[in-house]
Every structure is written in structure tokens, then in C-alpha cells.
Write an enzyme that holds these catalytic residues in place. Structure first.
Site, PDB file in Angstrom:
ATOM      1  N   HIS A 181      -0.216   5.361  -7.524  1.00  0.00           N
ATOM      2  CA  HIS A 181       0.373   4.029  -7.368  1.00  0.00           C
ATOM      3  C   HIS A 181      -0.354   3.048  -8.272  1.00  0.00           C
ATOM      4  CE1 HIS A 181       2.742   4.375  -3.363  1.00  0.00           C
ATOM      5  NE2 HIS A 181       2.747   5.521  -4.021  1.00  0.00           N
ATOM      6  N   TYR A 238       2.678  -4.805   2.259  1.00  0.00           N
ATOM      7  CA  TYR A 238       1.984  -5.446   3.367  1.00  0.00           C
ATOM      8  C   TYR A 238       2.754  -6.719   3.712  1.00  0.00           C
ATOM      9  CZ  TYR A 238      -2.088  -2.476   2.293  1.00  0.00           C
ATOM     10  OH  TYR A 238      -2.936  -1.414   2.071  1.00  0.00           O
ATOM     11  N   TYR A 250      -9.172  -3.753  -4.018  1.00  0.00           N
ATOM     12  CA  TYR A 250      -8.293  -2.727  -3.447  1.00  0.00           C
ATOM     13  C   TYR A 250      -8.543  -1.362  -4.084  1.00  0.00           C
ATOM     14  CZ  TYR A 250      -4.102  -0.864  -1.204  1.00  0.00           C
ATOM     15  OH  TYR A 250      -3.239  -0.131  -0.416  1.00  0.00           O
TER      16      TYR A 250
END
Length: 400
Positions: free
Chosen positions: A72, A201, A391
């Protein structure tokens, strides 16, 4: 019995440590209280940072991950019915994450350990760690009605939050930091195509939601729910209806629903035990720290612990350098607290905390602060870069 490293726990951190040590010719034995099938039945996280995927390849168990895992290059944050993409690869100079379920990681490690004929004791009871502050620690346990004693040089506590390793450290010698959040995540696994190519999210007035996946045909979805909720009170129809209400309209329209194959509620907490070492006992993963899953850090922080201890023990046995042992807790805790802070921050921005024990005015003010925080960091590239860099994870630290 005698070994060099006794590993308590056959979850992914214990199995990965055992695999890496064995690659260096360091003998190890794993002692696990549960059955192997039970461990493989636990549904857990599935977002792997670059450091962890590299570590799995180094351990010789990355072939299926590289074949079936999904790289991703970004994630999305959705709020106020709009979607903001955090372009991980672009904002970090090329770093990405991989979606590959923790269950599959564990399966790969179990199969590799079995193929190498390495010793693992499953379904062990009455596991006790002895003399961990001395140069001659040992572990006693029972299995099949027989009592065993395993002498070793070092003990790696990879047995989770409720294991025996952390309580072995006297309360006077450890300090614990904890925050329990006033909600949990209701997670569902379904054999339906993911609603989006990347994770979303979602922050809404009804609470947090998240869309994720395990493959092109298997999806993982989450809803924020009160801690008082019970799984049995959530029918499949109720779940899908509520999920659609929390997704952006254009995403909800594409959602494919169907029977769920797993459903569970996980409470959220932030937890750290300091130090992560006591004599020749080392704590790894959930035995030492817990993060809310919002930042996708739990499994990755465990892998960072594994990488640190693996490098230390390799230096001990290959170079005879025992001085580096004392660096373990310091190195691990720097990364742990970074992960804890990021996970707390993401959780705070994206969830509805309600009153959370405060008066209504304070709760409303806090909610406004967090909404402003989310807007500030997503409205400009510098803010999005801050999210992206955290992240994808920091590089694993090297020993001095």
C-alpha cells in the site's frame, strides 16, 4: 534440558525471534501455554512496516508474504464526508506498508520452525521463570502430566500482556504506565471484496470506523463501540447498517456485504512497562507494551523488539560482547514511546470520546480541539508528511 535462549510464547514475536536466532546457530526452545491451532485462530492486525517485512525476509519466511501480501502506497482519512489521501510513498521518499495478516505471518513462522525441527512445547502449564537475575536462569513447566526444567543463558518473554514474564519482575523494580480508553473496536472479517484499495480511517459523529482488507476477496472492518457492548448483540445486518452510516457516501454505495466469518470486540489501551529487561530476562511485544490499533503499531513494535534482541544476542554469542546487553531496554523504549504517542494521537483525533468522565463543557472543548487538529494536519502537505512518516515507521535502531 539446556538451551541458550528460552523463549516464552509462540506468538509472532516469539516465533520470529526463534527463527532469527536459529539462522545464526543460536539454540532456542519455545514454551507456549496454548495449542498451536488456538494461536492460528486469533485474528489480529495486518499492516506491516518496511522494517518488519525486511526482518521476515531475513528470517527466511518472506516468500509467501511477498507473493500474497498487498503493498500500500497510501491510506485515507475521512471526515465531514470528505476523503483525504495520505500518500505514504510520495511523502516519505519511497516508504510503503504491506497488508498481510498476522495470522498468516504466524503460520509462515510455525511452518518454518516445524520444517527445521526446532523444539516447541505447546499446551504447557505452570510455567515459572527462576533466577532471572543470575547467570544461570531456568524455566520450569508441565506438559502431559510431566514436569520439565529448562536451563538457559537468557529468557525472552514473548507471552503477551497476561503472561508470566512481566510479573516475574518484582513490582519494586518496574514502573507501568497505562491509559484505558472508554471504548472498544468491534471487528468483523468477511469473505467480501474490500470496499477500497487502501485503508480508510473514518471520523464521524456516530463514532470511528475503519475499512481494511486481508486479500482481494476478504475484508476486515471495524466500528467504535462502547465497552459495555457484547458481540452477541450485534447481528450481521446491524453491523453493515451501522458501518454504512459511518462511511463517506461514495464509499458506502460501493460496500459489498455478506455473512461474517469472525466477529469480536477488542478494548483499547495504551500500556508501557519500564524497564523491558530484568537481569537476563527480556520483555518483548505485548508483554512490555500495548498500543491502541489506530496507528497500526502493535505488531511492528514487537518486531522492533525482536530485531533489537536478535542483534544483541548475535553479538553476545558471535563476538563475546556481553556489554551490549544493557542497551536493550533503552533502545526499545525510544521506539516504543514514539509508537505509543502516535497511536494515542491518531486515536484521539479520530474517535468520539463522549464525556469520558469530564463535564460536558470540557468534553465539547476537547472534541473541538481534536477536530481542529485533524483539519490542520490534513489541509497541508507538511502536516500530511508528519502523519505519513510516523505511519510507515522509523528505521530500526542499530547498537552502538
Amino acid at each position: 534440558m539446556k538451551t541458550q535462549v528460552a523463549i516464552i510464547g509462540a506468538g509472532p514475536s516469539g516465533l520470529l525471534l526463534g527463527q532469527l536466532l536459529s539462522k545464526q546457530g543460536i539454540d532456542n526452545v519455545i514454551i507456549e501455554r496454548a495449542a498451536g491451532d488456538y494461536i492460528l485462530g486469533r485474528i489480529r492486525a495486518g499492516v506491516l512496516e518496511q522494517g518488519m517485512t525486511d526482518l521476515l525476509r531475513e528470517a527466511g519466511v518472506g516468500e509467501r508474504m511477498d507473493r500474497e501480501g498487498q503493498i500500500h502506497t497510501g491510506v485515507e482519512l475521512a471526515f465531514n464526508n470528505k476523503r483525504v489521501k495520505i500518500e505514504l510513498e510520495k511523502l516519505t521518499g519511497g516508504s510503503t506498508v504491506m497488508v498481510y495478516g498476522q495470522t498468516e505471518v504466524t503460520r509462515d513462522l510455525m511452518e518454518a520452525r516445524s520444517a527445521a525441527d526446532l523444539t516447541t512445547y505447546y499446551e504447557s502449564s505452570n510455567v515459572v521463570l527462576h533466577d532471572v537475575k543470575t547467570d544461570s536462569p531456568y524455566v520450569t513447566f508441565e506438559q502431559g502430566g510431566e514436569k520439565y526444567r529448562l536451563d538457559c543463558d537468557y529468557i525472552a518473554g514473548c507471552d503477551g500482556f497476561h503472561g508470566v514474564s512481566r510479573p516475574t519482575i518484582p513490582e519494586s523494580s518496574r514502573k507501568e504506565f497505562e491509559r484505558v480508553y472508554p471504548f472498544g473496536w468491534l471487528g468483523v472479517l468477511s469473505d467480501t471484496p474490500p470496499v477500497n484499495d487502501e485503508l480508510i480511517y473514518c471520523k464521524t459523529d456516530r463514532g470511528f470506523a475503519m475499512t481494511s482488507m486481508r486479500s482481494a476477496t476478504r475484508s476486515r472492518y471495524y466500528l467504535q463501540v462502547p465497552l459495555t457492548d457484547k458481540v452477541e448483540n450485534w447481528s450481521d445486518d446491524d453491523f453493515w447498517t451501522e458501518l454504512k452510516r459511518r462511511l463517506p457516501d461514495d464509499v458506502a454505495e460501493k460496500l459489498v456485504t455478506g455473512p461474517t466469518i469472525e466477529k469480536s470486540i477488542a478494548p483499547l489501551r495504551s500500556f508501557v512497562c519500564e524497564p523491558m529487561q530484568y537481569g537476563n530476562l527480556f520483555l518483548l511485544g505485548d508483554a512490555a507494551h500495548i498500543v491502541p490499533p489506530t496507528g497500526a503499531k502493535g505488531l511492528n513494535l514487537a518486531a522492533s523488539d525482536v530485531a533489537t534482541l536478535y542483534k544483541i544476542l548475535t553479538r553476545v554469542y558471535k563476538d563475546g560482547d556481553k556489554e551490549c546487553i544493557n542497551q536493550y531496554s533503552e533502545i526499545c523504549l525510544r521506539r516504543v514511546w514514539h509508537g505509543e504517542r502516535f497511536s494515542w494521537w491518531m486515536t484521539s483525533m479520530l474517535h468520539d470520546f463522549g464525556d469520558d468522565g469530564a463535564n460536558s463543557t470540557d468534553a465539547q472543548t476537547y472534541a473541538r480541539f481534536m477536530s481542529s487538529e485533524l483539519s490542520f494536519y490534513t489541509d497541508n502537505e507538511a502536516g500530511r508528511r508528519v502523519i505519513a512518516m510516523q505511519y510507515v515507521g522509523l528505521p530500526y535502531e542499530e547498537l552502538s
